[in-house]
Design a protein around this motif. Structure first.
Motif, PDB file in Angstrom:
ATOM      1  N   ALA A 293       0.830  -1.210   0.000  1.00  0.00           N
ATOM      2  CA  ALA A 293       0.000   0.000   0.000  1.00  0.00           C
ATOM      3  C   ALA A 293       0.860   1.254   0.000  1.00  0.00           C
ATOM      4  N   LEU A 294       1.965   1.234   0.723  1.00  0.00           N
ATOM      5  CA  LEU A 294       2.854   2.399   0.768  1.00  0.00           C
ATOM      6  C   LEU A 294       3.480   2.656  -0.595  1.00  0.00           C
ATOM      7  N   THR A 295       3.932   1.598  -1.259  1.00  0.00           N
ATOM      8  CA  THR A 295       4.529   1.749  -2.593  1.00  0.00           C
ATOM      9  C   THR A 295       3.488   2.218  -3.602  1.00  0.00           C
ATOM     10  N   MET A 296       2.302   1.635  -3.542  1.00  0.00           N
ATOM     11  CA  MET A 296       1.245   2.019  -4.479  1.00  0.00           C
ATOM     12  C   MET A 296       0.827   3.476  -4.294  1.00  0.00           C
ATOM     13  N   SER A 297       0.720   3.909  -3.048  1.00  0.00           N
ATOM     14  CA  SER A 297       0.330   5.305  -2.804  1.00  0.00           C
ATOM     15  C   SER A 297       1.373   6.270  -3.352  1.00  0.00           C
ATOM     16  N   ALA A 298       2.654   5.908  -3.218  1.00  0.00           N
ATOM     17  CA  ALA A 298       3.723   6.759  -3.769  1.00  0.00           C
ATOM     18  C   ALA A 298       3.654   6.805  -5.293  1.00  0.00           C
ATOM     19  N   ARG A 299       3.410   5.655  -5.916  1.00  0.00           N
ATOM     20  CA  ARG A 299       3.306   5.635  -7.382  1.00  0.00           C
ATOM     21  C   ARG A 299       2.102   6.448  -7.867  1.00  0.00           C
ATOM     22  N   ILE A 300       0.992   6.290  -7.188  1.00  0.00           N
ATOM     23  CA  ILE A 300      -0.219   7.026  -7.602  1.00  0.00           C
ATOM     24  C   ILE A 300      -0.011   8.520  -7.444  1.00  0.00           C
ATOM     25  N   ARG A 301       0.574   8.909  -6.321  1.00  0.00           N
ATOM     26  CA  ARG A 301       0.827  10.336  -6.097  1.00  0.00           C
ATOM     27  C   ARG A 301       1.747  10.887  -7.172  1.00  0.00           C
ATOM     28  N   ARG A 302       2.763  10.141  -7.538  1.00  0.00           N
ATOM     29  CA  ARG A 302       3.689  10.599  -8.574  1.00  0.00           C
ATOM     30  C   ARG A 302       3.009  10.643  -9.945  1.00  0.00           C
ATOM     31  N   ALA A 303       2.071   9.730 -10.162  1.00  0.00           N
ATOM     32  CA  ALA A 303       1.416   9.662 -11.471  1.00  0.00           C
ATOM     33  C   ALA A 303       0.403  10.774 -11.677  1.00  0.00           C
ATOM     34  N   VAL A 304      -0.358  11.119 -10.622  1.00  0.00           N
ATOM     35  CA  VAL A 304      -1.432  12.111 -10.788  1.00  0.00           C
ATOM     36  C   VAL A 304      -0.996  13.513 -10.394  1.00  0.00           C
ATOM     37  N   GLY A 305       0.136  13.644  -9.712  1.00  0.00           N
ATOM     38  CA  GLY A 305       0.596  14.970  -9.323  1.00  0.00           C
ATOM     39  C   GLY A 305       0.256  15.302  -7.881  1.00  0.00           C
ATOM     40  N   PHE A 306       0.904  16.319  -7.357  1.00  0.00           N
ATOM     41  CA  PHE A 306       0.777  16.660  -5.947  1.00  0.00           C
ATOM     42  C   PHE A 306      -0.346  17.654  -5.662  1.00  0.00           C
ATOM     43  N   ARG A 307      -0.992  18.180  -6.694  1.00  0.00           N
ATOM     44  CA  ARG A 307      -2.068  19.145  -6.475  1.00  0.00           C
ATOM     45  C   ARG A 307      -3.437  18.481  -6.417  1.00  0.00           C
ATOM     46  N   CYS A 308      -3.495  17.198  -6.699  1.00  0.00           N
ATOM     47  CA  CYS A 308      -4.770  16.480  -6.718  1.00  0.00           C
ATOM     48  C   CYS A 308      -5.033  15.833  -5.367  1.00  0.00           C
ATOM     49  N   VAL A 309      -6.296  15.628  -5.059  1.00  0.00           N
ATOM     50  CA  VAL A 309      -6.684  14.901  -3.857  1.00  0.00           C
ATOM     51  C   VAL A 309      -6.444  13.409  -4.104  1.00  0.00           C
ATOM     52  N   VAL A 310      -5.677  12.780  -3.236  1.00  0.00           N
ATOM     53  CA  VAL A 310      -5.430  11.343  -3.299  1.00  0.00           C
ATOM     54  C   VAL A 310      -5.766  10.768  -1.936  1.00  0.00           C
ATOM     55  N   GLY A 311      -6.574   9.708  -1.923  1.00  0.00           N
ATOM     56  CA  GLY A 311      -6.975   9.124  -0.657  1.00  0.00           C
ATOM     57  C   GLY A 311      -7.236   7.645  -0.777  1.00  0.00           C
ATOM     58  N   LEU A 312      -7.607   7.044   0.351  1.00  0.00           N
ATOM     59  CA  LEU A 312      -7.878   5.625   0.433  1.00  0.00           C
ATOM     60  C   LEU A 312      -9.350   5.446   0.799  1.00  0.00           C
ATOM     61  N   TYR A 313     -10.145   5.016  -0.189  1.00  0.00           N
ATOM     62  CA  TYR A 313     -11.585   4.840   0.027  1.00  0.00           C
ATOM     63  C   TYR A 313     -11.827   3.667   0.971  1.00  0.00           C
ATOM     64  N   HIS A 314     -11.098   2.587   0.757  1.00  0.00           N
ATOM     65  CA  HIS A 314     -10.974   1.484   1.714  1.00  0.00           C
ATOM     66  C   HIS A 314      -9.661   0.788   1.404  1.00  0.00           C
ATOM     67  N   ALA A 315      -9.371  -0.321   2.080  1.00  0.00           N
ATOM     68  CA  ALA A 315      -8.013  -0.890   2.057  1.00  0.00           C
ATOM     69  C   ALA A 315      -7.468  -1.123   0.656  1.00  0.00           C
ATOM     70  N   ARG A 316      -8.330  -1.555  -0.288  1.00  0.00           N
ATOM     71  CA  ARG A 316      -7.850  -1.892  -1.635  1.00  0.00           C
ATOM     72  C   ARG A 316      -8.256  -0.864  -2.680  1.00  0.00           C
ATOM     73  N   CYS A 317      -8.846   0.228  -2.271  1.00  0.00           N
ATOM     74  CA  CYS A 317      -9.431   1.170  -3.225  1.00  0.00           C
ATOM     75  C   CYS A 317      -8.826   2.564  -3.031  1.00  0.00           C
ATOM     76  N   PHE A 318      -7.998   2.983  -3.982  1.00  0.00           N
ATOM     77  CA  PHE A 318      -7.386   4.308  -3.967  1.00  0.00           C
ATOM     78  C   PHE A 318      -8.235   5.256  -4.823  1.00  0.00           C
ATOM     79  N   ILE A 319      -8.332   6.493  -4.359  1.00  0.00           N
ATOM     80  CA  ILE A 319      -9.123   7.515  -5.050  1.00  0.00           C
ATOM     81  C   ILE A 319      -8.229   8.704  -5.370  1.00  0.00           C
ATOM     82  N   ALA A 320      -8.385   9.245  -6.568  1.00  0.00           N
ATOM     83  CA  ALA A 320      -7.726  10.493  -6.952  1.00  0.00           C
ATOM     84  C   ALA A 320      -8.763  11.392  -7.617  1.00  0.00           C
ATOM     85  N   VAL A 321      -8.769  12.652  -7.260  1.00  0.00           N
ATOM     86  CA  VAL A 321      -9.694  13.635  -7.853  1.00  0.00           C
ATOM     87  C   VAL A 321      -8.850  14.663  -8.599  1.00  0.00           C
TER      88      VAL A 321
END
Length: 404
Positions: A289-317
């Motif tokens: 989960a830590l690695t995936m969150s870092a990859r997602i944050r890097r992929a969508v950028g730091f100005r977007c909302v990134v969160g964890l909807y539940h354990a296996r579900c990442f959300i980006a707005v």
């Protein structure tokens, strides 16, 4: 003192000073009172070892004999007092155990009295009584070792697994006390092999104490960090979750509506998050989960909302100037899959290495911010992402239609 003996004792002093420098660096970096307390104990112990083995009088021959005798018999019990205070704090005896706490307090008081008594006796008694005073000082140190070992064993039985690491230090310190006090009472009595064993055990003791202090300090810092996390934050990734995430999504929709923009809600469902649990051990999902969150944050950028909807579900707005077309969404999803779907090296239990291949379900719902409810968009995106290969948007149920 022969050249070989000086070389062996000097190696001991050099090793202890090296450990003290490492402890100093850790204390400065952690800025913890416990780390500085451990450092002060290590410094006092190093000074005492150098004093007992004869290196300090050899380096400073001008020291007054009375001062030298006083330090030799009184500094040991003082180190014992510091060791008891440090051990009590390290074991958290103040909070965890009613039996350890009063015993520690009594031992600290007795050790302080022994320090004062031996110091006064060394000043007033003649020099030929020095061996007797050294014997009393050594007995005080041995009593401290036994008490520390008993308290640590009790703490281990109560659930403090790290406390078991104190027992090997007690064995190493016992050998050091025998060797150093024998050298102080009768200089030149120890054979080179005995000196080497004493020096090795002394350095090993200091090294183990420093390591235990650093490990406990880092554990305390980690707990402080977790305790300081805001409610609604996932402790493994630091991403907002639950109501905190929904509030951030609502805020992003509100700001986009004021700016006349749309929002792309990206839901990434990691189907096989727990795939390695039986092979690598439970808990490795936190690494993933830590690695995936870092990859997602890097992929969508730091100005977007990134969160964890539940354990296996990442959300980006992602705010966009207008609703995205199906072609734009498919291109974005394809690029996102490339960025976040590479294998992840995982360290399992017993340091075993594993390779985790993420299996993602990705969905994008593009909606005009002022026309749609963010909660409905989140639910729609989650349903779509839970389907294998879900990459295209779909109309929101009843309330709204998402433009492809």
């Amino acid at each position: 003192m022969t050249t070989l003996e000086i070389a062996l004792w000097s190696c001991m002093a050099g090793g202890m000073l090296t450990v003290c420098m490492a402890a100093l660096v850790d204390a400065i970096s952690s800025r913890s009172s416990g780390a500085f307390m451990g450092l002060s104990y290590l410094i006092a112990l190093t000074l005492y070892a150098v004093l007992l083995c004869g290196l300090l009088p050899l380096a400073l021959p001008g020291l007054p004999p009375t001062l030298l005798r006083t330090l030799q018999v009184a500094l040991g019990p003082l180190c014992c007092t510091m060791a008891l205070v440090f051990t009590g704090r390290w074991l958290n005896a103040r909070d965890d155990d009613r039996w350890i706490c009063p015993l520690m307090h009594s031992a600290i008081a007795i050790s302080l009295l022994a320090t004062l008594g031996l110091g006064v006796a060394a000043i007033w008694l003649p020099a030929d009584r020095q061996s007797e005073l050294l014997l009393v000082s050594a007995a005080t140190c041995f009593a401290t070792v036994i008490l520390t070992g008993l308290c640590s064993w009790r703490a281990y039985r109560l659930g403090d697994r790290l406390a078991l690491g104190v027992l090997p230090t007690a064995v190493a310190l016992s050998v050091s006390i025998i060797g150093l006090y024998s050298e102080a009472a009768q200089p030149g009595l120890l054979a080179p092999a005995a000196i080497g064993l004493t020096a090795l055990c002394t350095v090993a003791y200091v090294l183990m104490v420093a390591a235990l202090s650093i490990i406990r300090t880092r554990e305390s810092k980690r707990l402080e960090r977790l305790a300081g996390l805001h409610l609604g934050t996932d402790p493994a990734t630091g991403l907002p979750t639950g109501s905190a995430l929904v509030a951030k999504v609502d805020d992003s929709f509100w700001r986009s509506a004021r700016a006349g923009m749309a929002c792309n809600v990206v839901c990434m469902h990691l189907h096989n998050l727990y795939e390695l649990a039986d092979v690598a051990g439970h808990g490795v999902e936190n690494q993933i989960a830590l690695t995936m969150s870092a990859r997602i944050r890097r992929a969508v950028g730091f100005r977007c909302v990134v969160g964890l909807y539940h354990a296996r579900c990442f959300i980006a707005v992602i705010p966009v100037s207008r609703e995205s077309s199906q072609t734009q969404i498919q291109a974005f999803v394809q690029r996102l899959r490339v960025l976040i779907s590479k294998p992840v090296p995982i360290t399992g239990h017993q340091r075993t290495q594993h390779s985790f291949q993420p299996d993602w379900g990705i969905a994008v719902v593009s909606a005009t911010a002022h026309d749609h409810d963010s909660a409905a968009v989140l639910r729609q995106a989650e349903r779509m992402a839970m389907q294998d290969g879900a990459t295209a948007p779909a109309p929101l149920s009843e309330a709204a239609t998402v433009t492809a």
